[in-house]
Each structure stands twice: as C-alpha cells, then as structure tokens.
Design an enzyme around this catalytic site. Structure first.
Site, PDB file in Angstrom:
ATOM      1  N   HIS A 151       1.383  -1.094   0.031  1.00 53.64           N
ATOM      2  CA  HIS A 151       0.487  -0.014  -0.190  1.00 53.64           C
ATOM      3  C   HIS A 151       1.375   0.781   0.000  1.00 53.64           C
ATOM      4  CE1 HIS A 151       0.361   1.966   4.165  1.00 53.64           C
ATOM      5  NE2 HIS A 151       0.891   0.167   4.675  1.00 53.64           N
ATOM      6  N   CYS A 152       0.299   2.156  -0.598  1.00 48.78           N
ATOM      7  CA  CYS A 152       0.641   3.303  -0.872  1.00 48.78           C
ATOM      8  C   CYS A 152       0.428   4.560   0.367  1.00 48.78           C
ATOM      9  CB  CYS A 152       1.253   4.136  -1.694  1.00 48.78           C
ATOM     10  SG  CYS A 152      -0.193   4.444  -3.267  1.00 48.78           S
ATOM     11  N   MET A 153       0.064   5.928  -0.540  1.00 50.45           N
ATOM     12  CA  MET A 153       0.044   6.891   0.887  1.00 50.45           C
ATOM     13  C   MET A 153      -2.056   6.749   1.054  1.00 50.45           C
ATOM     14  SD  MET A 153       1.897  10.061   0.595  1.00 50.45           S
ATOM     15  CE  MET A 153       0.952  10.761   2.238  1.00 50.45           C
TER      16      MET A 153
END
Length: 510
Positions: free
Chosen positions: A31-33
């Site tokens: 996941h990223c932001m």
C-alpha cells in the site's frame, strides 16, 4: 451515489477479498498513501463493477504491474493490515512488500485513470451528458484504454522505480518535518528550552541517515540484497570519509546525499548480480558480499560522492536562482504545468529533487509552488458544482471529493470530473498557474516558501512550511497562493470552462 463510510477496516477487507478472486488469486500485497496494491494471478477473476460499488472504495487503477484499490489516506493502512491478516489466516498471499508509487488517479464515482498513462491528447467523442457521473466515468475509461499501451515505456518504468525507492520514505519525512517545525517554533518563542534539543535531534536523525534507507530501497527495487545496498550507501554519511581525498579535495560526510546513495546502491546491485552469476555456491556466500561492498564502496568514495555532490549543489543553486530571479514567471509555469505532469506520470521525477533540496537546505522551495495546481483544481471543481446545479449525481461526486482536494488529494477531482470534461482541466491549470505566480512573486521579494517534507499538499502542508521570514509570514504567503488558485480556477472555469453552461456539452470539446 454517495458511498457509506460507516464500515470498519476489517469489514472492508473481508468484502474486498472475494471480489479480487479470493486468497488464492492474490500474489502480493502493498500500500501507499491512498492505495491498496495487489498482485494478482488471474486478472479476469476480479469483479470490477462490484468492487467499484463497494462502500469505501474510491476507485481502482491498473498500471500493468498491480491492481490498485483506492481507499484514501489514513484508511488504506488499516484496511491493508486487515487484508493481510485475512490472507495470513487463509495462507493465500506472499509476504507483502512496501509500496512506492505516487498518489493514484481515482474518482469517487469509481473510475480511475493511471497518472502514468492518461491521454495527453483530446478524445474525439460524441455529445454526452456532461453532468452525469456515469458519462464522465465512461470517458475516463476511454482515456485510460487509449493510454494503457503507453504505460510500459522505458521512461515511465524508470520513474515508477524512482517512486518505489523514495515514496516509502515519505511518512518519516512528514513526521520528522513536523517535529522540526515544532522545535523551531519553541526555539523562536524561547519555550521549553530543556526539550527543544531533544526535538531537534529527533527531527534531524532520519535526514542524517536517509542515504542508508535510499540504498536499502534501491537494492530492493532492482533485485539486489537490500542490506548490501544500505551498507554501500552508508559510506556516503560516514564521518570517516573526511580522511579520503577525491579530485584533490577531502570528502565531507553526506556529500552527494541521496543522489550519491542512489548511484552507490545501483552500482552495488550490479556488482552483486555479476558476482552471483559467476561464483560457485561455496564462494558466493563469502566473496559476493565482500566484493559488492569493496568495489562499490571504493567507486562511491572516489567517484560517485564527488559527482553526485556537484549535481546536488547544481540542483540547489538552480532552484534558488529560478525562484529568486524569475519567481513569478517560474511559479506561473510550474503551477500551470504540474497537473499535466501528474496526468502523464512525469511528476515522479521530482521526488529525488525535492529530497535533495530538503537534505541540502532543510526544505524544498518547489513543492509549495507545485501545490498551487491542486488549488486550481479545487476552484475548477467548485465552479462545475455551482454551474451544474441540476445534476445531483455529479454534485454528490464533487461534494464527496472536495474535502480531500482541500487537503491536497486532488486525483478524485482530476480524473473523475475535470479531465474527462476537458475544459475544466485546462482552467484548473490556469488557477494553478495564478497561485504559483503569487508564491513565486514573493520569492522574488526575498520571502521564500518551503516545505520540510514531501507528500502532503493543500491545507495539509501548513504544518510543514518553512521559510526565511518565519512561519507566520511563510504561511501567509502560502495561504494567499491557495486563495489565488481557488479564485482564479473558479472564475476561469465558471466563465470559460463549461461552454454555454447547459446540462449537455461535448466532452473534450465543449
């Protein structure tokens, strides 16, 4: 339709899992932001329609390497944790890896376009109801399909890899940046003198060792051993380099910064792979790490640190000259072109530049200027909301995305509203240009505006602002730039971005 947000991370994860084909279909999780990124064994097993309609899902995006579910900042981390727990309980997923991509292109209505693969030319379409989210969703899908062929270009692949190296560092940059701001405020106010040195140490420790993290992530991204990448890059910040002379001058700890660390780890990965391909197993375990550290380390000390230091110095000098000498014009160009850069995925090339400026000067003067593009987008979306008063579906979509836009997450508005409509995207760029010119003008007047970290934008950037005039003055200039972007983006869209203002217009040609 407005999506219910009263769900829990676990319920969202439990609902997502069968829609992406079940545990056996998931090969990796990251996941990223804002995005849950999944590696899938069989893409055809995904139920796209049901997934987009799931409460809490803002959209989906495919970049060729992963299937990405847009959940939004703050939410994605908790959902990912729950998703991983479900997979672990079932035994259906590989060990997740850290994500590293820039914020996605998503729409609250569920249509997403990859920023690295969005059309840079208009789509010739027939008349369509401009005020319906469904019509915009269809046009967004057309844009995505047209550009999907371009996603695998060497430039975009390289930029994705750059993002994969630097984006995982953003949370630490944000945290340390805010702590640094608090420490500076307390110092200026002469409050709590006993704790400010501790806060200063906490905020600067990460930046002192950021080269190690860059080296680790670089080796990981390019198929080397992460700890060897970190070991090779660590020499860049080691105090002992003062005893080494390169090109007639003694080296300084940190010379070359993140650029030197990046180059060192790339070289280390290359050396490691060459060694592993040629050495027998009995020697590989001893000689490969030794040769990797030795060869790459020596080249880093005697060549790369000096060369990267020269490049880093040139970047800092160029950024300062650009804004102090041609500030208004530079701000206008940068603020006006940033949305197209995001649209094409080219904004990822700026990540190491921002990081270099933060490492070198304590803040990046480019980010606040570029953030004005988001302000223009918010103003444009507000104008669409006002003009298309009878389109309740589109107005609901805009209303749900505006709060995120104000906080700097503008992709839902870009890819769900302005880009498929066409003209509002252009008028949003006009608003961004006006806001950038405002901030750039003050830079010419010796009131520079910088950010101590990358990642946040919009109103979320206020805690990370820094500048020579003090926080209050810096915040005032930045706030003035946002207001200018809002007003000009709104006015340009209201008067020029919606054709005759009726409920029907030609997408990309109103």
């Amino acid at each position: 339709m407005h999506k219910d947000t009263s769900h829990t991370p676990r319920s969202t994860a439990a609902a997502l899992l069968p829609l992406v084909g079940g545990p056996a279909n998931v090969t990796s999780v990251a996941h990223c932001m804002t995005r849950l990124r999944l590696g899938l064994a069989d893409r055809s097993r995904v139920d796209d329609a049901a997934l987009r309609a799931l409460p809490g899902v803002l959209g989906v995006v495919e970049d060729g390497a992963s299937y990405q579910v847009v959940l939004g900042p703050g939410v994605v981390g908790r959902v990912t944790e729950a998703f991983e727990a479900l997979l672990a309980a079932d035994g259906g997923s590989d060990t997740p890896t850290a994500d590293a991509s820039i914020a996605p292109a998503a729409t609250p209505a569920g249509t997403v376009i990859d920023p690295a693969g969005t059309a840079d030319t208009p789509v010739d379409t027939a008349d369509a109801p401009a005020g319906t989210a469904d019509a915009l969703a269809r046009r967004g899908a057309e844009l995505k399909a047209r550009q999907k062929r371009r996603d695998a270009t060497p430039l975009k692949s390289a930029l994705r890899r750059v993002a994969n190296i630097f984006v995982p560092l953003i949370p630490a940059l944000i945290g340390c940046g805010i702590v640094a701001g608090v420490a500076g405020l307390l110092t200026n106010l002469e409050w709590l003198p006993g704790i400010t040195p501790a806060l200063a140490a906490l905020s600067s420790a990460f930046m002192a060792l950021i080269a190690v993290f860059v080296g680790h992530n670089t080796a990981k991204e390019f198929g080397g051993t992460p700890v060897l990448g970190g070991a090779v890059a660590a020499v860049v910040v080691h105090p002992g380099v003062t005893e080494v002379t390169a090109f007639g001058a003694a080296l300084a700890p940190g010379q070359g910064g993140v650029l030197g660390a990046l180059a060192a780890a790339l070289l280390g990965t290359y050396v490691e792979k060459r060694c592993r391909a040629r050495l027998p197993g009995t020697l590989d375990v001893l000689l490969t790490p030794t040769l990797t550290v030795l060869v790459s380390g020596l080249v880093t000390l005697y060549v790369l640190m000096y060369a990267a230091g020269e490049v880093a110095t040139a970047i800092g000098t160029a950024a300062d000259w650009l804004l102090t000498t041609t500030g208004a014009l530079a701000g206008l160009i940068l603020g006006g072109l940033f949305l197209p850069l995001v649209m094409l995925g080219l904004h990822q090339a700026l990540i190491p530049i921002h990081t270099t400026l933060i490492e070198q000067q304590g803040h990046t003067v480019l980010l606040p200027v570029l953030a004005m593009a988001g302000a223009g987008q918010v103003g444009a979306a507000a104008a669409v909301y006002v003009r298309l008063r009878h389109d309740t579906t589109l107005r609901t979509t805009i209303r749900s995305a505006l709060p995120a836009g104000l906080l700097g997450v503008g992709e839902p508005l870009i890819y769900g509203v302005s880009l498929p409509l066409g003209r509002p995207f252009l008028t949003a760029c006009v608003g961004g240009a006006a806001g950038g010119a405002f901030v750039g003008l003050f830079a010419m007047l010796a009131t520079d505006v910088g950010a101590t970290a990358i990642g946040p934008s919009g109103w979320a950037l206020f805690p990370l602002l820094a500048g020579g005039g003090g926080w209050a003055v810096t915040a005032g200039v930045y706030g003035g730039g946002l207001l200018t972007g809002y007003v000009v983006g709104f006015a340009a869209t209201y008067f020029f971005g919606l054709g005759d203002g009726t409920a029907r217009m030609r997408l990309w040609g109103a």
